[in-house]
Design a protein around this motif. Structure first.
Motif, PDB file in Angstrom:
ATOM      1  N   GLU A 116       0.754  -1.071  -0.005  1.00  0.00           N
ATOM      2  CA  GLU A 116      -0.187  -0.003   0.171  1.00  0.00           C
ATOM      3  C   GLU A 116       0.838   1.131   0.095  1.00  0.00           C
ATOM      4  N   GLU A 117       1.953   1.342   0.829  1.00  0.00           N
ATOM      5  CA  GLU A 117       2.695   2.539   0.938  1.00  0.00           C
ATOM      6  C   GLU A 117       3.700   2.609  -0.217  1.00  0.00           C
ATOM      7  N   LEU A 118       3.864   1.507  -0.871  1.00  0.00           N
ATOM      8  CA  LEU A 118       4.678   1.422  -2.301  1.00  0.00           C
ATOM      9  C   LEU A 118       3.749   2.089  -3.258  1.00  0.00           C
ATOM     10  N   LEU A 119       2.402   1.705  -3.458  1.00  0.00           N
ATOM     11  CA  LEU A 119       1.647   2.176  -4.616  1.00  0.00           C
ATOM     12  C   LEU A 119       1.354   3.995  -4.180  1.00  0.00           C
ATOM     13  N   GLU A 120       1.312   4.174  -2.962  1.00  0.00           N
ATOM     14  CA  GLU A 120       1.509   5.583  -2.598  1.00  0.00           C
ATOM     15  C   GLU A 120       2.703   6.346  -3.164  1.00  0.00           C
ATOM     16  N   ILE A 121       3.647   5.686  -2.938  1.00  0.00           N
ATOM     17  CA  ILE A 121       4.834   6.240  -3.394  1.00  0.00           C
ATOM     18  C   ILE A 121       4.917   6.474  -4.972  1.00  0.00           C
ATOM     19  N   ILE A 122       4.664   5.430  -5.647  1.00  0.00           N
ATOM     20  CA  ILE A 122       4.448   5.382  -7.022  1.00  0.00           C
ATOM     21  C   ILE A 122       3.707   6.332  -7.574  1.00  0.00           C
ATOM     22  N   ASP A 123       2.369   6.561  -7.020  1.00  0.00           N
ATOM     23  CA  ASP A 123       1.382   7.613  -7.468  1.00  0.00           C
ATOM     24  C   ASP A 123       1.988   8.798  -7.270  1.00  0.00           C
ATOM     25  N   TYR A 124       2.687   9.150  -6.045  1.00  0.00           N
ATOM     26  CA  TYR A 124       3.402  10.484  -5.781  1.00  0.00           C
ATOM     27  C   TYR A 124       4.441  11.030  -6.771  1.00  0.00           C
ATOM     28  N   ILE A 125       5.397   9.904  -7.058  1.00  0.00           N
ATOM     29  CA  ILE A 125       6.396  10.305  -7.833  1.00  0.00           C
ATOM     30  C   ILE A 125       6.081  10.574  -9.244  1.00  0.00           C
ATOM     31  N   LEU A 163       6.895   2.144 -16.343  1.00  0.00           N
ATOM     32  CA  LEU A 163       6.469   0.481 -16.800  1.00  0.00           C
ATOM     33  C   LEU A 163       6.805  -0.088 -16.017  1.00  0.00           C
ATOM     34  N   LEU A 164       5.696  -1.091 -15.623  1.00  0.00           N
ATOM     35  CA  LEU A 164       5.783  -1.715 -14.127  1.00  0.00           C
ATOM     36  C   LEU A 164       5.774  -3.239 -14.570  1.00  0.00           C
ATOM     37  N   ILE A 165       6.635  -4.144 -14.029  1.00  0.00           N
ATOM     38  CA  ILE A 165       6.334  -5.426 -13.900  1.00  0.00           C
ATOM     39  C   ILE A 165       5.824  -5.926 -12.595  1.00  0.00           C
ATOM     40  N   GLU A 166       4.694  -6.733 -12.755  1.00  0.00           N
ATOM     41  CA  GLU A 166       4.152  -6.943 -11.372  1.00  0.00           C
ATOM     42  C   GLU A 166       3.516  -8.651 -11.612  1.00  0.00           C
ATOM     43  N   HIS A 167       3.580  -9.225 -10.443  1.00  0.00           N
ATOM     44  CA  HIS A 167       2.907 -10.305 -10.327  1.00  0.00           C
ATOM     45  C   HIS A 167       1.541 -10.474  -9.522  1.00  0.00           C
ATOM     46  N   ASP A 168       1.583  -9.475  -8.605  1.00  0.00           N
ATOM     47  CA  ASP A 168       0.411  -9.299  -8.064  1.00  0.00           C
ATOM     48  C   ASP A 168      -0.696  -8.446  -8.803  1.00  0.00           C
ATOM     49  N   MET A 169      -1.483  -9.390  -9.105  1.00  0.00           N
ATOM     50  CA  MET A 169      -2.819  -9.086 -10.110  1.00  0.00           C
ATOM     51  C   MET A 169      -3.454  -7.886  -9.529  1.00  0.00           C
ATOM     52  N   SER A 170      -3.642  -8.091  -8.229  1.00  0.00           N
ATOM     53  CA  SER A 170      -4.735  -6.929  -7.908  1.00  0.00           C
ATOM     54  C   SER A 170      -4.117  -5.452  -7.897  1.00  0.00           C
ATOM     55  N   LEU A 171      -2.668  -5.572  -7.519  1.00  0.00           N
ATOM     56  CA  LEU A 171      -2.028  -4.345  -7.923  1.00  0.00           C
ATOM     57  C   LEU A 171      -1.876  -3.771  -9.279  1.00  0.00           C
ATOM     58  N   VAL A 172      -1.746  -4.744 -10.085  1.00  0.00           N
ATOM     59  CA  VAL A 172      -1.780  -4.286 -11.536  1.00  0.00           C
ATOM     60  C   VAL A 172      -2.889  -3.651 -12.006  1.00  0.00           C
ATOM     61  N   MET A 173      -4.022  -4.435 -11.538  1.00  0.00           N
ATOM     62  CA  MET A 173      -5.341  -3.976 -11.993  1.00  0.00           C
ATOM     63  C   MET A 173      -5.780  -2.605 -11.492  1.00  0.00           C
ATOM     64  N   LYS A 174      -5.290  -2.560 -10.296  1.00  0.00           N
ATOM     65  CA  LYS A 174      -5.661  -1.155  -9.536  1.00  0.00           C
ATOM     66  C   LYS A 174      -4.872  -0.042 -10.037  1.00  0.00           C
ATOM     67  N   ILE A 175      -3.761  -0.291 -10.433  1.00  0.00           N
ATOM     68  CA  ILE A 175      -2.832   1.100 -10.711  1.00  0.00           C
ATOM     69  C   ILE A 175      -2.788   1.443 -12.143  1.00  0.00           C
ATOM     70  N   CYS A 176      -2.656   0.347 -12.975  1.00  0.00           N
ATOM     71  CA  CYS A 176      -2.099   0.448 -14.319  1.00  0.00           C
ATOM     72  C   CYS A 176      -3.319   1.045 -15.240  1.00  0.00           C
ATOM     73  N   GLU A 177      -2.835   2.010 -15.888  1.00  0.00           N
ATOM     74  CA  GLU A 177      -3.873   2.432 -16.996  1.00  0.00           C
ATOM     75  C   GLU A 177      -4.125   1.659 -18.299  1.00  0.00           C
ATOM     76  N   ARG A 178      -2.620   0.919 -18.594  1.00  0.00           N
ATOM     77  CA  ARG A 178      -3.000   0.074 -19.696  1.00  0.00           C
ATOM     78  C   ARG A 178      -1.893  -1.215 -19.278  1.00  0.00           C
ATOM     79  N   ILE A 179      -2.190  -2.222 -19.773  1.00  0.00           N
ATOM     80  CA  ILE A 179      -1.545  -3.653 -19.467  1.00  0.00           C
ATOM     81  C   ILE A 179      -0.976  -4.294 -20.747  1.00  0.00           C
ATOM     82  N   GLN A 180      -0.115  -4.710 -20.828  1.00  0.00           N
ATOM     83  CA  GLN A 180       0.583  -5.440 -22.032  1.00  0.00           C
ATOM     84  C   GLN A 180       0.710  -7.064 -21.453  1.00  0.00           C
ATOM     85  N   VAL A 181       0.384  -8.134 -22.034  1.00  0.00           N
ATOM     86  CA  VAL A 181       0.510  -9.233 -21.398  1.00  0.00           C
ATOM     87  C   VAL A 181       1.415 -10.025 -22.532  1.00  0.00           C
TER      88      VAL A 181
END
Lengths: 331, 265
Positions: B193-202, B211-229
C-alpha cells in the motif's frame, strides 16, 4: 560542520608535522647512536611502501578487484625515473628538483601503463583479472631483463641517491592525502558502487569501464611514484626485485591492514616494512610468517585488521564536542 | 493519450534471439507522458528481458526503441540512463556496504562537474556541488519515506525499505521513464500500500512515466492504465485492465483452458 572540518584538517596537518619533527629530532639527537642511518633507511623504506600499499588498496579495497601485478607498475616507475634522473643529472637542476621531476616521470609512466593495461584487462573480473595483471608484471620484468637501457639482466646501478628520509616522508604525505581525497569524493563513491554491484552501477548511470580504468591508472601512478622513491633510495636494482613475490608482499600488506582502509594500509605497511628489519635473524622465515599471519587474518578478521575503518579527526572531534555538550546538559 | 505527441517510449518490433530461442519477439509498446503501463505474463514470458533490452543490458537483434523520439538501441546502459531511462531490479541490487545516502548520491554522478584536481584540493566548487547533491539526495529519500535513515548501511535496511531505496536511486538519475521490476515482490499488504502511494506520488511530482512488471494481479489491475501481456516472448494481449482481464488468451496463459475462475481476478 565546515568549521569543524577546517579544524580537523589543521589538526591533521599539525599532527603530520609533529611526527616529522619528532623523527627528525630523534635522528638529530643521535638517540639511535651508530644505527641512525640504518633506522632512517627503514623509515624511508616504510614511506615508499606506504605509497605502494595505499595505491594497491585503491584497486583491491575500493574497487574490489584483485591485482597481482602491482610490482610491475612499481618497476615501471622505478626504471623510468632512474633513466630520467640519470639523463637530467648535471643539467643544472637542484637535487630536489631532479628528485621531483624523476618521481613525477616515474609516476606518469606507470600511470600511462596503467591505462594501457587497464583498458583490455578490466573487462575481466576476479581471478581472471588477477591472472592478467600477474602476467603483465612478468612481461614487464622480462622486458626490463632484456632492454639495454635498463641494464639488461644485470643490475642497473649508479642511480643518484636522491631519496632522503625527509623527501620520502613528504612525498608520502602528499600521495596519501591525494588518495584520501580521491576516495572521499565522487570518484571513490563511484568506484565503491562499482565494487558493490557493477550492474546496478551502470543502471545508476555510471560509466563502469571509464571509472575502473581511471582508478587503475591513479593506482598505477602512485605505485610508480613509490617505485621512483625506491629506485633513488636503493641506487641499484635488478628486474628480479620486482617479481611475483614483491606483488604478493604488497597485496598481503593491503589485506592485513584492511581492504578499503587507507589507515590500515599506512599502519600495515609501516609495521610490515619495519618488522623484517627488526627480526633480521629470522629473514629466511619472512614469507612463511607472512603466510601464517595472512591465514590468521583471513580466519579471524576477513576484512583485515582495520576492515573499512578509517581514522577521522572530524569524527573524533564530533564525538568529543558531543560528549562535552551532553555533559553540560547533564550538569 | 494525445496521439500527436511523441511518446516517451516507443518500441517497434523489438526482439532478441538467444541462439535458437526467441526470448522476445515483435514487442510493440508506446508509453505516453505520465502514463503507468503494466507488463505482465507468466514466469519466463520475457518481461525482464524486455527491461534488459530497453536498458541496454542486451542489444536487440530486431527492431528498435525510441526515447522521446530518439533511437536508443545499441547504446550502452549508462548512456541510456543519462538519456532518461532508469530501472529497479527484480532481485534487489543495492550498493550493500555503502550508506543509504551514498547509494542515492552514487546515481547523481552527472550533477557533479568537479574534476580530480578540484576534488583533491577540496575547492569551493567541490563543497558546493557535494552539498547540493546531499540536499537533493535527502529530499529523494524523504520521497520514499526513508528520511532519518541516511547513514545506515543499505544492507541493514528491512526488505521493503531496500526496495524503496532502489526507487530513490533510480529517481536520482533524473529520468523520464522508470522501469520497476516487481517492486512489490515479497512485500506485505501494508508495505505494498505504501509503495503504491509512493509510485503515485512520484508520477505526479516528477512527471515521469512508469513501466511496471508485477505478479500481484490486484496491484496491477488497480494502478495500471494500460496492460500488456507477454507469453513465450510474444504479446498476447494489450489494453485496459478490464480488456486484458477478460481476454481469453490471457486467461488461457495464466490458468489454462478452463476459464471459470477468471471473474475473481
Amino acid at each position: 560542520m565546515t568549521k569543524q572540518r577546517k579544524i580537523a584538517y589543521l589538526l591533521n596537518a599539525v599532527g603530520v608535522v609533529v611526527i616529522f619533527a619528532l623523527l627528525m629530532a630523534l635522528f638529530a639527537a643521535g638517540v639511535f647512536g651508530t644505527s641512525t642511518t640504518y633506522i632512517q633507511g627503514i623509515c624511508t623504506t616504510a614511506c615508499y611502501t606506504v605509497i605502494m600499499v595505499a595505491s594497491l588498496n585503491l584497486v583491491v579495497g575500493f574497487m574490489g578487484e584483485f591485482s597481482l601485478g602491482h610490482a610491475g607498475f612499481v618497476s615501471v616507475g622505478a626504471y623510468v625515473s632512474a633513466i630520467v634522473s640519470g639523463a637530467l643529472a648535471g643539467k643544472g637542476l637542484s637535487d630536489l628538483g631532479l628528485f621531483l621531476v624523476a618521481i613525477l616521470a616515474g609516476g606518469l609512466a606507470a600511470g600511462i601503463m596503467g591505462v594501457l593495461v587497464g583498458i583490455p584487462a578490466l573487462r575481466l573480473r576476479g581471478d581472471y583479472l588477477a591472472i592478467v595483471t600477474m602476467a603483465f608484471a612478468e612481461i614487464i620484468r622480462v622486458c626490463f631483463c632484456n632492454f639495454s637501457i635498463t641494464g639488461g639482466g644485470k643490475t642497473l646501478s649508479g642511480i643518484l641517491k636522491l631519496s632522503t628520509f625527509p623527501r620520502a616522508f613528504w612525498v608520502m604525505v602528499v600521495c596519501v592525502t591525494f588518495m584520501y581525497m580521491f576516495v572521499r569524493s565522487k570518484f571513490g563513491r563511484t568506484v565503491q558502487a562499482i565494487r558493490e554491484d557493477y550492474i546496478a552501477a551502470s543502471a545508476a548511470g555510471i560509466n563502469v569501464t571509464f571509472y575502473k580504468v581511471l582508478t587503475f591508472a591513479v593506482s598505477s601512478f602512485f605505485a610508480g611514484i613509490g617505485g621512483a622513491i625506491y629506485a633513488h633510495y636503493m641506487t641499484a636494482m635488478i628486474p628480479t626485485n620486482f617479481n611475483f613475490n614483491y606483488s604478493a608482499e604488497l597485496l598481503s600488506e593491503v589485506i592485513i591492514g584492511g581492504t578499503g582502509s587507507l589507515t590500515g594500509s599506512i599502519i600495515g605497511a609501516v609495521f610490515l616494512s619495519a618488522l623484517p628489519e627488526a627480526m633480521r635473524q629470522f629473514a629466511t622465515y619472512r614469507m612463511l610468517c607472512y603466510s601464517v599471519v595472512l591465514v590468521l587474518v583471513m580466519l579471524f578478521r576477513p576484512g583485515g585488521i582495520f576492515g573499512r575503518w578509517e581514522f577521522s579527526l572530524t569524527r573524533v572531534l564530533g564525538r568529543l564536542t558531543h560528549r562535552r555538550e551532553t555533559a553540560k546538559k547533564g550538569a | 493519450m494525445a496521439a500527436t505527441k511523441t511518446p516517451v517510449l516507443r518500441c517497434q518490433h523489438l526482439g532478441i534471439q538467444f541462439g535458437g530461442l526467441k526470448a522476445v519477439d515483435d514487442f510493440n509498446l508506446e508509453i505516453g507522458e505520465s502514463e503507468l503501463v503494466g507488463l505482465i505474463g507468466p514466469n519466463g514470458a520475457g518481461k525482464t528481458t524486455v527491461f534488459n533490452l530497453i536498458t541496454g543490458v542486451y542489444k536487440p537483434t530486431e527492431g528498435s526503441f525510441y526515447l522521446n523520439g530518439v533511437q536508443m538501441n545499441g547504446k550502452k546502459t549508462h548512456k541510456i540512463v543519462h538519456a532518461g531511462i532508469a530501472r529497479t531490479f527484480q532481485n534487489i541490487r543495492l550498493f550493500k556496504k555503502m550508506t543509504v545516502i551514498d547509494n542515492v548520491k552514487a546515481a547523481m554522478l552527472r550533477e557533479l562537474h568537479y574534476g580530480m584536481p578540484q576534488a583533491i584540493l577540496r575547492t569551493p566548487k567541490f563543497w558546493r556541488e557535494e552539498q547540493a547533491i546531499t540536499e537533493r539526495a535527502k529530499q529523494l529519500l524523504a520521497v520514499v519515506h526513508l528520511q532519518g535513515k541516511e547513514n545506515l548501511e543499505a544492507d541493514n535496511l528491512p526488505y521493503g525499505e531496500q526496495r524503496r531505496l532502489e526507487i530513490a536511486r533510480a529517481l536520482a538519475t533524473d529520468m523520464k521513464l522508470l522501469l520497476l521490476d516487481e517492486p512489490a515482490a515479497g512485500m506485505n499488504p501494508t508495505e505494498t500500500e505504501e509503495l503504491l502511494e509512493i509510485i503515485d506520488y512520484i508520477r505526479d511530482e516528477f512527471k515521469i512515466s512508469v513501466l511496471l512488471i508485477e505478479h500481484d494481479m490486484s496491484l496491477v489491475m488497480k494502478i495500471c492504465e494500460r496492460i500488456q501481456v507477454l507469453d513465450f516472448g510474444t504479446t498476447i494481449a494489450a489494453g485496459t485492465p478490464e480488456e486484458v482481464a477478460n481476454s481469453p488468451k490471457v486467461i488461457e496463459a495464466y490458468l489454462g483452458k478452463d476459464n471459470e475462475v477468471v471473474e475473481g481476478i
